[in-house]
Structures are given as C-alpha cells and as structure tokens.
Design a protein around this motif. Structure first.
Motif, mmCIF file in Angstrom:
data_model
loop_
_atom_site.group_PDB
_atom_site.id
_atom_site.type_symbol
_atom_site.label_atom_id
_atom_site.label_comp_id
_atom_site.label_asym_id
_atom_site.label_seq_id
_atom_site.Cartn_x
_atom_site.Cartn_y
_atom_site.Cartn_z
ATOM 1 N N ALA A 135 0.835 -1.209 0.000
ATOM 2 C CA ALA A 135 0.000 0.000 0.000
ATOM 3 C C ALA A 135 0.867 1.255 0.000
ATOM 4 O O ALA A 135 0.604 2.199 -0.752
ATOM 5 C CB ALA A 135 -0.936 -0.008 1.210
ATOM 6 N N GLU A 136 1.894 1.258 0.826
ATOM 7 C CA GLU A 136 2.793 2.419 0.854
ATOM 8 C C GLU A 136 3.425 2.640 -0.508
ATOM 9 O O GLU A 136 3.491 3.774 -0.995
ATOM 10 C CB GLU A 136 3.863 2.227 1.928
ATOM 11 C CG GLU A 136 3.329 2.359 3.330
ATOM 12 C CD GLU A 136 4.329 1.965 4.411
ATOM 13 O OE1 GLU A 136 5.494 1.622 4.081
ATOM 14 O OE2 GLU A 136 3.942 2.001 5.595
ATOM 15 N N ASP A 137 3.890 1.558 -1.145
ATOM 16 C CA ASP A 137 4.495 1.669 -2.471
ATOM 17 C C ASP A 137 3.506 2.191 -3.504
ATOM 18 O O ASP A 137 3.891 2.895 -4.438
ATOM 19 C CB ASP A 137 5.038 0.312 -2.938
ATOM 20 C CG ASP A 137 6.257 -0.140 -2.153
ATOM 21 O OD1 ASP A 137 6.866 0.692 -1.436
ATOM 22 O OD2 ASP A 137 6.595 -1.335 -2.244
ATOM 23 N N ALA A 138 2.242 1.838 -3.334
ATOM 24 C CA ALA A 138 1.196 2.262 -4.269
ATOM 25 C C ALA A 138 0.574 3.600 -3.888
ATOM 26 O O ALA A 138 -0.363 4.058 -4.547
ATOM 27 C CB ALA A 138 0.110 1.188 -4.338
ATOM 28 N N ARG A 139 1.067 4.201 -2.820
ATOM 29 C CA ARG A 139 0.530 5.471 -2.314
ATOM 30 C C ARG A 139 -0.929 5.354 -1.900
ATOM 31 O O ARG A 139 -1.752 6.230 -2.133
ATOM 32 C CB ARG A 139 0.728 6.593 -3.324
ATOM 33 C CG ARG A 139 2.185 6.877 -3.583
ATOM 34 C CD ARG A 139 2.385 8.049 -4.466
ATOM 35 N NE ARG A 139 3.818 8.208 -4.715
ATOM 36 C CZ ARG A 139 4.305 8.791 -5.763
ATOM 37 N NH1 ARG A 139 3.514 9.293 -6.684
ATOM 38 N NH2 ARG A 139 5.603 8.900 -5.923
ATOM 39 N N LEU A 140 -1.228 4.215 -1.287
ATOM 40 C CA LEU A 140 -2.543 3.967 -0.704
ATOM 41 C C LEU A 140 -2.365 3.984 0.806
ATOM 42 O O LEU A 140 -1.346 3.511 1.310
ATOM 43 C CB LEU A 140 -3.067 2.598 -1.156
ATOM 44 C CG LEU A 140 -4.410 2.146 -0.595
ATOM 45 C CD1 LEU A 140 -5.547 3.031 -1.132
ATOM 46 C CD2 LEU A 140 -4.674 0.689 -0.970
ATOM 47 N N ASP A 141 -3.313 4.516 1.513
ATOM 48 C CA ASP A 141 -3.240 4.583 2.966
ATOM 49 C C ASP A 141 -3.063 3.173 3.541
ATOM 50 O O ASP A 141 -3.957 2.328 3.396
ATOM 51 C CB ASP A 141 -4.515 5.222 3.507
ATOM 52 C CG ASP A 141 -4.572 5.325 5.012
ATOM 53 O OD1 ASP A 141 -3.582 4.988 5.694
ATOM 54 O OD2 ASP A 141 -5.627 5.746 5.524
ATOM 55 N N PRO A 142 -1.913 2.886 4.183
ATOM 56 C CA PRO A 142 -1.680 1.551 4.734
ATOM 57 C C PRO A 142 -2.713 1.141 5.782
ATOM 58 O O PRO A 142 -3.048 -0.036 5.884
ATOM 59 C CB PRO A 142 -0.288 1.643 5.357
ATOM 60 C CG PRO A 142 0.342 2.834 4.759
ATOM 61 C CD PRO A 142 -0.767 3.762 4.368
ATOM 62 N N ALA A 143 -3.225 2.095 6.538
ATOM 63 C CA ALA A 143 -4.245 1.766 7.540
ATOM 64 C C ALA A 143 -5.517 1.276 6.848
ATOM 65 O O ALA A 143 -6.157 0.333 7.314
ATOM 66 C CB ALA A 143 -4.544 2.983 8.422
ATOM 67 N N PHE A 144 -5.873 1.901 5.733
ATOM 68 C CA PHE A 144 -7.030 1.445 4.975
ATOM 69 C C PHE A 144 -6.779 0.040 4.430
ATOM 70 O O PHE A 144 -7.646 -0.831 4.515
ATOM 71 C CB PHE A 144 -7.355 2.396 3.822
ATOM 72 C CG PHE A 144 -8.355 1.823 2.868
ATOM 73 C CD1 PHE A 144 -9.697 1.776 3.199
ATOM 74 C CD2 PHE A 144 -7.949 1.285 1.654
ATOM 75 C CE1 PHE A 144 -10.622 1.222 2.330
ATOM 76 C CE2 PHE A 144 -8.862 0.727 0.781
ATOM 77 C CZ PHE A 144 -10.208 0.696 1.121
ATOM 78 N N ALA A 145 -5.605 -0.182 3.873
ATOM 79 C CA ALA A 145 -5.268 -1.499 3.318
ATOM 80 C C ALA A 145 -5.341 -2.561 4.408
ATOM 81 O O ALA A 145 -5.833 -3.672 4.175
ATOM 82 C CB ALA A 145 -3.873 -1.467 2.690
ATOM 83 N N GLU A 146 -4.872 -2.228 5.604
ATOM 84 C CA GLU A 146 -4.922 -3.182 6.714
ATOM 85 C C GLU A 146 -6.362 -3.481 7.111
ATOM 86 O O GLU A 146 -6.724 -4.640 7.337
ATOM 87 C CB GLU A 146 -4.136 -2.642 7.909
ATOM 88 C CG GLU A 146 -4.086 -3.612 9.060
ATOM 89 C CD GLU A 146 -3.181 -3.173 10.189
ATOM 90 O OE1 GLU A 146 -3.306 -3.750 11.285
ATOM 91 O OE2 GLU A 146 -2.354 -2.261 10.006
#
Length: 117
Positions: free
Chosen positions: A77-88
């Motif tokens: 998610a970080e690599d894709a510039r997506l909020d990691p908390a959302f991905a989790e």
C-alpha cells in the motif's frame, strides 16, 4: 429521495466536465467489477485452503500468516501510495471472512471416502 443536486445536474452546461465525470465513473465501475472478480478468485483459493485445513485438522486461523500478510500488504500500500491503515482494515475484513468460512468448513461432518480426521 435526496433534495441535494446530483453531480451531473450541477455540471449541466459544462459538457467537458460532464463527459470527464462520466469517463471517470466508467473507469470506477470497471475497477469495481475487477475487484469483485479478483475477490471471487481469492475466495476460491481460500475455500481450497479451508478444505485442506479441515482434512488435516489444522486450525481455521493462522495468526502468524495473517500478521505477515498484513505487514506485506501495508508495504504494498505504501508503495502504491494507498493509505496503509485502509489497506490493513480491508485485509482484516477479508481475513475475518476467510476464517469464518474455514470454521464452517471444519464444522461440517466428514464425508464418506474423505480423509479421516
């Protein structure tokens, strides 16, 4: 019915903006369809994992694997510039559903001719 105007109604008269809105929404619709199909494929695989776990008396949940997957997904998610908390949160939702399915599979009576437990 809502009294608020729709985006399309608000953009009436601005054909370029209205067309762009429709294009973007079409892309979103396509992505939503792809997500549904990807999730269906994922659940087909996890169904097979649940069957294998049940046949070998393995627990429905695997906390170490789940933690590793969450960590991995956060990095993606970080690599894709997506909020990691959302991905989790998203992965935790999926994991909870998978474990629920695995518990249901494990609770089914063993079928004749299947692997003994």
């Amino acid at each position: 019915m809502s009294d608020q105007p729709t985006a399309e109604h608000t953009l009436e008269g601005d054909e370029r903006a209205l067309q762009r809105l429709r294009e973007l929404r079409g892309s979103i619709d396509n992505l939503d369809a792809a997500l549904v199909h990807l999730l269906a494929e994922r659940f087909k695989c996890t169904q097979q994992v649940g069957e294998l776990k049940a046949a070998h008396d393995l627990p429905p949940a695997d906390p170490a694997r789940e933690a590793a997957q969450i960590s991995r997904l956060r990095r993606l998610a970080e690599d894709a510039r997506l909020d990691p908390a959302f991905a989790e949160k998203f992965l935790n939702f999926i994991i909870d559903e998978v474990v629920r399915h695995h518990r249901a599979i494990a609770a089914r009576p063993q079928q004749a001719g299947g692997n003994p437990r």
